[in-house]
Write a protein that holds these residues in place. Structure first.
Motif, PDB file in Angstrom:
ATOM      1  N   THR A   1     -23.520  10.695 -16.461  1.00 61.80           N
ATOM      2  CA  THR A   1     -23.669   9.034 -15.995  1.00 61.80           C
ATOM      3  C   THR A   1     -23.622   8.406 -16.423  1.00 61.80           C
ATOM      4  O   THR A   1     -25.015   8.396 -17.322  1.00 61.80           O
ATOM      5  N   GLY A   2     -23.208   7.394 -17.523  1.00 55.97           N
ATOM      6  CA  GLY A   2     -23.387   6.522 -18.233  1.00 55.97           C
ATOM      7  C   GLY A   2     -22.800   5.243 -18.156  1.00 55.97           C
ATOM      8  O   GLY A   2     -21.810   4.640 -17.600  1.00 55.97           O
ATOM      9  N   GLU A   3     -22.947   3.980 -18.937  1.00 52.02           N
ATOM     10  CA  GLU A   3     -22.549   3.024 -18.801  1.00 52.02           C
ATOM     11  C   GLU A   3     -22.112   3.072 -21.056  1.00 52.02           C
ATOM     12  O   GLU A   3     -22.719   2.903 -21.681  1.00 52.02           O
ATOM     13  N   ILE A   4     -21.045   1.846 -20.494  1.00 52.91           N
ATOM     14  CA  ILE A   4     -20.501   1.749 -22.203  1.00 52.91           C
ATOM     15  C   ILE A   4     -20.393   0.199 -21.670  1.00 52.91           C
ATOM     16  O   ILE A   4     -19.227   0.365 -21.388  1.00 52.91           O
ATOM     17  N   ALA A   5     -21.109  -0.560 -22.650  1.00 49.31           N
ATOM     18  CA  ALA A   5     -20.425  -2.245 -22.698  1.00 49.31           C
ATOM     19  C   ALA A   5     -19.423  -2.789 -23.831  1.00 49.31           C
ATOM     20  O   ALA A   5     -20.152  -2.602 -25.258  1.00 49.31           O
TER      21      ALA A   5
ATOM     22  N   THR B   1     -14.103  18.837 -18.371  1.00 49.60           N
ATOM     23  CA  THR B   1     -15.322  17.529 -18.250  1.00 49.60           C
ATOM     24  C   THR B   1     -13.868  16.579 -17.670  1.00 49.60           C
ATOM     25  O   THR B   1     -13.069  16.377 -18.383  1.00 49.60           O
ATOM     26  N   VAL B   2     -14.016  15.970 -16.181  1.00 47.25           N
ATOM     27  CA  VAL B   2     -12.965  15.317 -15.811  1.00 47.25           C
ATOM     28  C   VAL B   2     -14.308  14.302 -16.049  1.00 47.25           C
ATOM     29  O   VAL B   2     -15.034  14.088 -15.489  1.00 47.25           O
ATOM     30  N   VAL B   3     -13.845  12.634 -16.678  1.00 49.22           N
ATOM     31  CA  VAL B   3     -14.177  11.326 -16.792  1.00 49.22           C
ATOM     32  C   VAL B   3     -13.365  10.391 -15.771  1.00 49.22           C
ATOM     33  O   VAL B   3     -12.089  10.829 -15.654  1.00 49.22           O
ATOM     34  N   THR B   4     -14.704   9.468 -15.245  1.00 48.86           N
ATOM     35  CA  THR B   4     -14.300   8.826 -14.606  1.00 48.86           C
ATOM     36  C   THR B   4     -14.680   7.621 -14.915  1.00 48.86           C
ATOM     37  O   THR B   4     -16.097   7.514 -14.648  1.00 48.86           O
ATOM     38  N   LEU B   5     -13.758   6.757 -15.235  1.00 52.91           N
ATOM     39  CA  LEU B   5     -13.711   5.355 -15.408  1.00 52.91           C
ATOM     40  C   LEU B   5     -13.046   3.811 -14.321  1.00 52.91           C
ATOM     41  O   LEU B   5     -12.875   4.211 -14.087  1.00 52.91           O
ATOM     42  N   ARG B   6     -14.455   3.287 -14.177  1.00 48.36           N
ATOM     43  CA  ARG B   6     -14.765   1.923 -13.528  1.00 48.36           C
ATOM     44  C   ARG B   6     -15.370   0.871 -14.407  1.00 48.36           C
ATOM     45  O   ARG B   6     -16.436   1.077 -14.721  1.00 48.36           O
ATOM     46  N   GLU B   7     -14.387   0.018 -14.110  1.00 48.32           N
ATOM     47  CA  GLU B   7     -14.910  -1.222 -14.632  1.00 48.32           C
ATOM     48  C   GLU B   7     -15.836  -2.533 -13.647  1.00 48.32           C
ATOM     49  O   GLU B   7     -15.207  -3.193 -12.673  1.00 48.32           O
ATOM     50  N   LYS B   8     -16.903  -3.264 -14.344  1.00 51.99           N
ATOM     51  CA  LYS B   8     -18.123  -4.036 -12.652  1.00 51.99           C
ATOM     52  C   LYS B   8     -17.111  -5.467 -13.959  1.00 51.99           C
ATOM     53  O   LYS B   8     -16.446  -5.553 -14.644  1.00 51.99           O
ATOM     54  N   ALA B   9     -16.925  -5.946 -11.997  1.00 54.75           N
ATOM     55  CA  ALA B   9     -16.229  -6.833 -12.692  1.00 54.75           C
ATOM     56  C   ALA B   9     -16.427  -7.871 -13.055  1.00 54.75           C
ATOM     57  O   ALA B   9     -17.999  -8.556 -13.607  1.00 54.75           O
ATOM     58  N   PRO B  10     -15.970  -8.299 -14.367  1.00 61.56           N
ATOM     59  CA  PRO B  10     -16.142  -9.100 -15.040  1.00 61.56           C
ATOM     60  C   PRO B  10     -17.350 -11.092 -14.165  1.00 61.56           C
ATOM     61  O   PRO B  10     -16.719 -10.967 -13.589  1.00 61.56           O
ATOM     62  N   GLU B  11     -17.659 -11.400 -15.193  1.00 64.85           N
ATOM     63  CA  GLU B  11     -18.239 -13.110 -14.807  1.00 64.85           C
ATOM     64  C   GLU B  11     -17.131 -13.506 -14.148  1.00 64.85           C
ATOM     65  O   GLU B  11     -15.805 -13.898 -14.716  1.00 64.85           O
ATOM     66  N   PRO B  12     -16.789 -14.613 -13.439  1.00 66.64           N
ATOM     67  CA  PRO B  12     -16.062 -15.388 -13.134  1.00 66.64           C
ATOM     68  C   PRO B  12     -15.774 -16.382 -14.013  1.00 66.64           C
ATOM     69  O   PRO B  12     -16.805 -16.676 -14.961  1.00 66.64           O
ATOM     70  N   VAL B  13     -14.383 -17.566 -13.769  1.00 73.02           N
ATOM     71  CA  VAL B  13     -14.164 -18.391 -15.113  1.00 73.02           C
ATOM     72  C   VAL B  13     -13.663 -19.019 -14.418  1.00 73.02           C
ATOM     73  O   VAL B  13     -12.927 -18.762 -13.439  1.00 73.02           O
TER      74      VAL B  13
END
Length: 116
Positions: free
Chosen positions: A2-6, A22-34
């Motif tokens: 597992t890892g994180e790319i910013a 290899t099966v890669v699963t990508l999810r995004e953290k919720a962006p900061e509110p605007v």
């Protein structure tokens, strides 16, 4: 693994030397509110990318580098609106002028007979 790319808008980053299959699963953290905006579900796309429920999966194949595009749609949040009514009375003539927001300018008021 597992890892994180910013990433910031317009940036590209990747991971090399993953085993074929290899099966890669990508999810995004919720962006900061605007203020005044609402983030919609992220949209992943690209050859071999399977997107569902705001996430994406892809399988690493021999001799290729998978390319994934991520778009963060936004929607404008319209503030609640209201209005007002202004009434101008003229006691000497027994007439009443009214105007509601969104109607014609004051130069052409609505004139109705009424009690002063």
């Amino acid at each position: 693994m597992t890892g994180e790319i910013a990433l910031l808008a317009g940036q590209t980053e990747g991971v090399k030397d993953l085993p074929v299959g290899t099966v890669v699963t990508l999810r995004e953290k919720a962006p900061e509110p605007v203020g005044g905006l609402r983030w919609e579900a992220p949209v992943f796309s690209g050859p071999g990318v399977q997107a569902a429920d705001g996430a994406a999966t892809l399988t690493i194949t021999r001799g290729t580098t998978a390319e994934v595009m991520l778009v963060n749609p936004i929607a404008v949040v319209r503030p609640p609106v209201g209005g007002f009514t202004v009434t101008k009375e003229s006691p000497e003539r027994g007439r009443r002028w009214s105007r509601q927001t969104g109607s014609s300018p004051w130069r052409t008021p609505t004139c109705t007979r009424g009690e002063p």
